[in-house]
Structure formats: C-alpha cells, structure tokens
Design a protein around this motif. Structure first.
Motif, mmCIF file in Angstrom:
data_model
loop_
_atom_site.group_PDB
_atom_site.id
_atom_site.type_symbol
_atom_site.label_atom_id
_atom_site.label_comp_id
_atom_site.label_asym_id
_atom_site.label_seq_id
_atom_site.Cartn_x
_atom_site.Cartn_y
_atom_site.Cartn_z
ATOM 1 N N GLY A 1 2.212 -4.513 -17.393
ATOM 2 C CA GLY A 1 2.617 -3.172 -17.822
ATOM 3 C C GLY A 1 2.702 -2.233 -16.641
ATOM 4 N N LYS A 2 3.007 -0.976 -16.921
ATOM 5 C CA LYS A 2 3.102 0.017 -15.863
ATOM 6 C C LYS A 2 1.737 0.677 -15.644
ATOM 7 C CE LYS A 2 8.003 1.191 -16.365
ATOM 8 N NZ LYS A 2 8.979 2.292 -16.592
ATOM 9 N N THR A 3 1.418 0.918 -14.407
ATOM 10 C CA THR A 3 0.183 1.636 -14.104
ATOM 11 C C THR A 3 0.338 3.095 -14.495
ATOM 12 O OG1 THR A 3 0.900 2.137 -11.850
ATOM 13 C CG2 THR A 3 -0.307 0.072 -12.185
ATOM 14 N N GLY A 4 -0.789 3.772 -14.607
ATOM 15 C CA GLY A 4 -0.738 5.190 -14.916
ATOM 16 C C GLY A 4 -0.029 5.977 -13.823
ATOM 17 N N THR A 5 0.533 7.112 -14.187
ATOM 18 C CA THR A 5 1.260 7.922 -13.204
ATOM 19 C C THR A 5 0.343 8.878 -12.453
ATOM 20 O OG1 THR A 5 1.764 9.549 -14.934
ATOM 21 C CG2 THR A 5 3.388 7.799 -14.537
ATOM 22 N N LYS A 6 -0.918 8.959 -12.881
ATOM 23 C CA LYS A 6 -1.880 9.828 -12.216
ATOM 24 C C LYS A 6 -3.135 9.037 -11.883
ATOM 25 C CE LYS A 6 -0.227 13.929 -14.684
ATOM 26 N NZ LYS A 6 -0.581 15.049 -15.595
ATOM 27 N N THR A 7 -3.920 9.516 -10.935
ATOM 28 C CA THR A 7 -5.174 8.873 -10.588
ATOM 29 C C THR A 7 -6.276 9.297 -11.547
ATOM 30 O OG1 THR A 7 -5.713 10.627 -9.027
ATOM 31 C CG2 THR A 7 -4.574 8.685 -8.155
ATOM 32 N N GLY B 1 -15.417 -10.655 -15.423
ATOM 33 C CA GLY B 1 -15.016 -11.984 -14.987
ATOM 34 C C GLY B 1 -13.623 -11.919 -14.413
ATOM 35 N N ALA B 2 -12.820 -10.985 -14.943
ATOM 36 C CA ALA B 2 -11.485 -10.733 -14.398
ATOM 37 C C ALA B 2 -11.571 -9.843 -13.161
ATOM 38 C CB ALA B 2 -10.590 -10.080 -15.448
ATOM 39 N N ASP B 3 -12.744 -9.237 -12.906
ATOM 40 C CA ASP B 3 -12.863 -8.371 -11.742
ATOM 41 C C ASP B 3 -12.617 -9.163 -10.463
ATOM 42 O OD1 ASP B 3 -15.166 -9.382 -12.961
ATOM 43 O OD2 ASP B 3 -16.513 -7.965 -12.004
ATOM 44 N N GLY B 4 -11.852 -8.536 -9.584
ATOM 45 C CA GLY B 4 -11.427 -9.197 -8.362
ATOM 46 C C GLY B 4 -10.041 -9.789 -8.465
ATOM 47 N N GLY B 5 -9.542 -9.948 -9.692
ATOM 48 C CA GLY B 5 -8.212 -10.517 -9.899
ATOM 49 C C GLY B 5 -7.123 -9.578 -9.391
ATOM 50 N N PRO B 6 -5.993 -10.132 -8.932
ATOM 51 C CA PRO B 6 -4.950 -9.309 -8.306
ATOM 52 C C PRO B 6 -4.061 -8.573 -9.296
ATOM 53 C CG PRO B 6 -4.236 -11.588 -8.406
ATOM 54 C CD PRO B 6 -5.653 -11.566 -8.935
ATOM 55 N N TRP B 7 -3.599 -7.392 -8.890
ATOM 56 C CA TRP B 7 -2.526 -6.667 -9.569
ATOM 57 C C TRP B 7 -1.272 -6.894 -8.729
ATOM 58 C CZ3 TRP B 7 -4.148 -1.257 -11.797
ATOM 59 C CH2 TRP B 7 -5.342 -1.391 -12.528
ATOM 60 N N LEU B 8 -0.326 -7.649 -9.250
ATOM 61 C CA LEU B 8 0.838 -8.041 -8.474
ATOM 62 C C LEU B 8 2.043 -7.173 -8.822
ATOM 63 C CD1 LEU B 8 0.503 -11.933 -8.512
ATOM 64 C CD2 LEU B 8 -0.263 -10.304 -6.793
ATOM 65 N N LEU B 9 2.477 -6.423 -7.834
ATOM 66 C CA LEU B 9 3.672 -5.589 -7.930
ATOM 67 C C LEU B 9 4.890 -6.467 -7.668
ATOM 68 C CD1 LEU B 9 4.554 -2.519 -8.108
ATOM 69 C CD2 LEU B 9 4.463 -2.540 -5.597
ATOM 70 N N GLN C 1 -6.387 3.817 -9.833
ATOM 71 C CA GLN C 1 -5.198 3.624 -10.647
ATOM 72 C C GLN C 1 -5.597 2.787 -11.856
ATOM 73 O OE1 GLN C 1 -2.189 1.189 -8.770
ATOM 74 N NE2 GLN C 1 -3.680 0.261 -7.372
ATOM 75 N N VAL C 2 -4.878 2.953 -12.974
ATOM 76 C CA VAL C 2 -5.287 2.299 -14.215
ATOM 77 C C VAL C 2 -4.126 1.508 -14.815
ATOM 78 C CG1 VAL C 2 -6.999 4.082 -14.716
ATOM 79 C CG2 VAL C 2 -4.704 4.281 -15.677
ATOM 80 N N TRP D 1 0.839 -1.196 0.000
ATOM 81 C CA TRP D 1 0.000 0.000 0.000
ATOM 82 C C TRP D 1 0.874 1.247 0.000
ATOM 83 C CZ3 TRP D 1 0.418 -3.637 3.806
ATOM 84 C CH2 TRP D 1 1.040 -3.254 4.987
ATOM 85 N N ASN D 2 0.260 2.347 -0.399
ATOM 86 C CA ASN D 2 0.958 3.642 -0.497
ATOM 87 C C ASN D 2 2.215 3.558 -1.342
ATOM 88 O OD1 ASN D 2 -0.838 5.230 0.992
ATOM 89 N ND2 ASN D 2 0.099 4.645 2.938
ATOM 90 N N GLN D 3 2.123 2.824 -2.442
ATOM 91 C CA GLN D 3 3.264 2.668 -3.344
ATOM 92 C C GLN D 3 3.233 3.740 -4.435
ATOM 93 O OE1 GLN D 3 5.715 0.275 -2.872
ATOM 94 N NE2 GLN D 3 4.592 -0.013 -0.950
ATOM 95 N N PRO D 4 4.421 4.127 -4.938
ATOM 96 C CA PRO D 4 4.464 5.077 -6.060
ATOM 97 C C PRO D 4 3.748 4.504 -7.272
ATOM 98 C CG PRO D 4 6.633 4.797 -5.066
ATOM 99 C CD PRO D 4 5.759 3.735 -4.472
ATOM 100 N N MET D 5 3.092 5.342 -8.034
ATOM 101 C CA MET D 5 2.405 4.903 -9.242
ATOM 102 C C MET D 5 3.392 4.854 -10.399
ATOM 103 S SD MET D 5 -1.216 6.906 -8.742
ATOM 104 C CE MET D 5 -2.021 5.977 -10.030
ATOM 105 N N GLY D 6 2.959 4.292 -11.523
ATOM 106 C CA GLY D 6 3.839 4.167 -12.673
ATOM 107 C C GLY D 6 4.777 2.983 -12.580
ATOM 108 N N GLN D 7 4.488 2.028 -11.685
ATOM 109 C CA GLN D 7 5.319 0.842 -11.562
ATOM 110 C C GLN D 7 4.710 -0.321 -12.349
ATOM 111 O OE1 GLN D 7 7.426 -0.008 -7.794
ATOM 112 N NE2 GLN D 7 5.843 1.263 -6.841
ATOM 113 N N LYS D 8 5.565 -1.286 -12.706
ATOM 114 C CA LYS D 8 5.093 -2.441 -13.456
ATOM 115 C C LYS D 8 4.304 -3.363 -12.542
ATOM 116 C CE LYS D 8 6.547 -6.411 -16.228
ATOM 117 N NZ LYS D 8 7.672 -7.182 -16.815
ATOM 118 N N VAL D 9 3.140 -3.825 -13.020
ATOM 119 C CA VAL D 9 2.340 -4.821 -12.319
ATOM 120 C C VAL D 9 1.920 -5.897 -13.321
ATOM 121 C CG1 VAL D 9 1.451 -3.198 -10.600
ATOM 122 C CG2 VAL D 9 0.146 -3.637 -12.698
ATOM 123 N N THR D 10 1.618 -7.078 -12.802
ATOM 124 C CA THR D 10 1.031 -8.150 -13.616
ATOM 125 C C THR D 10 -0.335 -8.455 -13.034
ATOM 126 O OG1 THR D 10 3.219 -9.084 -14.046
ATOM 127 C CG2 THR D 10 1.323 -10.482 -14.520
#
Length: 494
Positions: A396-402, A423-431, A414-415, A361-370
């Motif tokens: 890919g990298k998340t957006g740098t802005k909300t 159907g993918a809703d609820g699936g994890p974004w893994l940093l 975050q996007v 939590w409270n991580q910088p945005m614009g980082q790569k997630v799967t």
C-alpha cells in the motif's frame, strides 16, 4: 565494545571524509559482532548444530502488547534533508512464488541471543553493497535497548522450519545511528550489518588421530563399541580405547528385592513338575510350550525339552519353564575412539547467494511500498493469525505525513496500513517493487506496531524515515570488508 574502527577498503573513504566538524555529533556508530573467522564460525555453528535445533528453538523478539501504542500525526511532510538518492538492487536467482506476490529471495531471519540468554529472531533482507555482504534490519534487532549488540548474531536468508537453504551468514560489524545507540531514539531504528561469507555443514568424515589434532574446524570423538578381542588388539597397538563397567553374574534374590527382575529358565519335565507342586526351586512360568519339528530336528535335539509325537504322528518338542527373581548382572563394555571432523562448505558472499535489494533515501512520502516479514506475535486481543514460519507481506501507500510515538522518542516515523505483528520487525519496506524481478529499494524497515482504532488489533506498522542520516550510515557500512570463514577443504580459517 563501542566505537570500534573497522578495516575499510583501501579505495574507500578518505581521512577527510571521516573527519567531523568541531563539536559536531557523529551521525553513525559501528560495533563488532564477530570480526574474527573463529568467532564467526562459532556463532554460525551454534545455530547449525544438531540439524538446526537452536534455529527451531528460537522465538520472535517479543513486543509487549502494552507497548503497542497509537501514533500521532505531526502534520509535517517528509523531512527536508537533502536530495533523494538510490542504489540499484543486484539480481538474484529465481525465488518461490506465493499467492499473487513473488517472494524475494533476499528476505530471511536474523537470529541472536538476548541478555537473558533467550533464542530470538527478527526479519531482515540482503541489500546491495560494495562487497555484497550487507543485511538491513531494525536497529532493535541488533542493539539491545540501544546499547550493546546482541550475541551470536547471524542472518539466514530463506529460512524455513530450521533449514538454512543458502547457509548461515555470521555478522561481523553492525552500523546504526548515533541517536539509537546513545539515546535509544527510534527515529533511527534501523541497522546495516556486514556479514561474513555463509557456510553450511553438509557432512562429517572419520580421520586419523593426527588429522584430527591438526583440524581447525569442528571436530569430536565418537566412541565405537568393540568386543574384548578387538580391545586387546587396540591396547597392544597403543590405540585410544577404554572399558567401562565390570563382568558380574546375576544374583538370585526374592521378588521384594529393590530392582529385582523376573526371568524365565528352561528346565526339564521333572523340575517343572516339582515347581508346579511346590517342591524344588522356583515356580512354574506359564504352561508348557510345544513346537512341531521335523524328524531330523527331533533326532538332533539335545536340550531339556521332552521329545514326542502328537495324535497324528507329527514330531514335537515340549519346553518347560520356571521363574526366578534375580538382581541383574553386568558386563564390561569396550570402546575405541573414532576421530570425526565436521566438513563445512563455503557458500560465498551473501549477495552472490541471494542477491541484494537496492536502498533509497529522502524519497517523497505517499508512495506504494511492499513490506515483507515473518510475523509471529498475537494481536493485543490475543488472536494469533500468524505462525512466524513463513514470510507475509503488506502492500500500500505510506502515509503522506510523519508520525510520532512519544514513549520511544519517535518524531518522524513513516507509516503503512498493515496487520503484521511482532516478528515482522526488521523486515524491509520495498519501494518500486518489481514482482517479476523480485527486487526493489529498501525505503524503510518495520520498527513498531500500532493499534490505531483501539480494537485490540495491529492495524499500522511504522518505520524510521530513511533520510540523509540513513544514507550516511549506509555509506559507512558499504565499505566494510568481510570474507571467508572456512577454507576449500572445510577447515576454519584463522
């Protein structure tokens, strides 16, 4: 059902830690799903029964294509909500490979019934926790319209085509944000669910009536058909047996009688000839049938057929048939009760079975997630590239802005550029996803789907930004205690 206080570990939160400042709104809420083992057993059995028929019947929790909206950049960076934080993932056994991304063993589907009784599913993952029993998913996959929780909620890690390879884990308690629960505010569209130990139903066993009556788990009576002699013995020994129907011979009727059936009857040569010429009873049924037999068979034959020999001296018997229309008779059937119990097997805590991802939590945005999930919905234009059967991913990298979505009260999502659908809703974004260890840190869960360029295809997904409030909800869920729901012999615990 709201504001249920749940049992926490003795060494968990102090009273001071649970005290809120005067007039301060709480940041988290918890609701019961199935706290009692008997309730949890019933929920899990609902999905496991008949070799997972209900699991296969379920469909993804649908998003209306009209609700797939554009996102609007706020210009703001990640909310300033305290120091960044992480909890490390737990190790998991080896998982299967697919393409160039190794699928984490922690992901799976959550199943539940919506208010209309429809069988639904979303995506989810196991996460690290004090009692190795937490699932992370979207809040709208646990709470219906931000209100009461869905019924018969379970998590099935590694789900594939009706199979639950590591068992079914019934939800005990759900935790989410106060704003989602109260205002249906999707800035808090995530939930952590504490689940009981998983179990499977690997078999059944026939037992005595007394064992059957004392059994606390699943059980049923199976009727076994017996003959009249065994039925008489059963009655004599005061067993549980019964009969159905009555002995009634067939009645000769005409072909116009409702329900009449045609039967063939073997007759002698004279009766056949009479029927053939219209005399006597009935009509002929086809032509005579001649079979070759041995001399001994011919000598021993006492039936209605005509014995003889053919042109080369072979022994034969010729059979003659007439037809008749009858109202079928009936016969009494006899049954004896067999007492059957279902043998359940405890699969242990979720984290022991499949491991658990870390949480950040409270991580910088614009980082790569799967991002992982089970997409199944078509795109808004009707194209349907996904089946919902197997997990997919985006990286890919998340957006740098909300971003904001006004129709869902979203201000700080975050996007991620991704084409996965509902159907993918609820699936994890893994940093920081480690493709070899198959672990990372859950820094979001898929909440919404967006068509940003207006071409009728989902091109972005979004998640609540995991901030200090997320950490607070996770901290409360982290202390929820659950346990076994079946004993060492497969019996249901009370």
């Amino acid at each position: 059902m709201k504001r249920l206080l749940i049992p926490l570990a003795a060494a968990s939160l102090s009273a001071a830690a649970l005290t809120l400042p005067a007039n301060a709104a709480p940041s988290w809420v918890t609701d019961p799903l199935a706290p009692k083992p008997s309730e949890a057993y019933s929920n899990a059995y609902f999905w496991l029964d008949a070799n997972g028929a209900a699991l296969r019947k379920a469909t993804q929790y649908h998003w209306d294509a009209k609700q797939i909206s554009k996102i609007v950049a706020t210009g703001a960076k990640a909310p300033d909500d305290g120091k960044p934080g992480m909890t490390a993932p737990t190790s998991a056994p080896a998982a299967s490979k697919s393409g160039n991304v190794n699928l984490p063993k922690t992901i799976g589907k959550v199943f539940f019934l919506d208010h209309a009784g429809n069988y639904r599913w979303c995506s989810a993952t196991s996460i690290q926790s004090r009692h190795r029993n937490l699932v992370a998913t979207a809040g709208h996959c646990v709470y219906e319209n931000g209100k009461d929780v869905f019924s018969k909620w379970v998590f099935v890690p590694g789900y594939y085509q009706g199979r639950a390879p590591w068992g079914v884990f019934a939800g005990a308690y759900a935790f989410t944000t106060y704003d989602l629960d109260t205002y249906d505010d999707y800035d808090g569209d995530f939930a952590f669910v504490a689940v009981h130990n998983g179990f499977t139903l690997p078999g059944e066993k026939q037992v005595t009536k007394r064992e059957f009556q004392e059994w606390a788990g699943d059980k049923w009576i199976k009727p076994r058909e017996i003959d009249a002699k065994d039925f008489a013995k059963c009655v004599l020994n005061l067993g549980e047996c019964w009969s159905e129907g009555e002995d009634k011979p067939a009645d000769l009727v005409g072909p116009e009688y409702p329900g009449a059936v045609l039967e063939k009857v073997e007759v002698d040569d004279k009766a056949y000839q009479d029927a053939k010429t219209g005399r006597g009873q009935g009509f002929k049924f086809g032509e005579p049938v001649t079979e070759n037999v041995t001399k001994d068979q011919s000598d021993a034959y006492k039936g209605l057929g005509k014995k003889g020999t053919d042109a080369v001296g072979n022994y034969t018997i010729t059979h003659y048939y007439t037809q008749k229309w009858v109202k079928p008779g009936t016969s009494r059937k006899y049954y004896m009760a067999e007492y059957i119990i279902g043998i359940a097997k405890d699969m242990g805590p979720l984290g022991d079975a499949v491991g658990g991802q870390g949480v950040a939590w409270n991580q910088p945005m614009g980082q790569k997630v799967t991002a992982f999930g089970y997409p199944g919905d078509p795109h808004p234009d009707g194209d349907k590239p996904y089946t919902g059967v197997t997990p997919k991913w985006c990286s890919g990298k998340t957006g740098t802005k909300t971003y904001q979505v006004n129709t869902f009260k979203v201000e700080t999502h975050q996007v991620l550029k991704c084409s996965m659908t509902g159907g993918a809703d609820g699936g994890p974004w893994l940093l920081k996803y480690d493709n070899n260890k198959r672990t990372g840190y859950v820094n979001g869960v898929t909440s919404m789907f967006h068509d940003q360029d207006g071409n009728g295809r989902v091109d972005f997904i979004s998640s609540a930004y995991f901030d200090g409030e997320t950490a607070d909800v996770y901290n409360k869920a982290n202390y929820a205690e659950t346990g076994k729901i079946v004993g060492p012999n497969g019996e249901m615990l009370k």
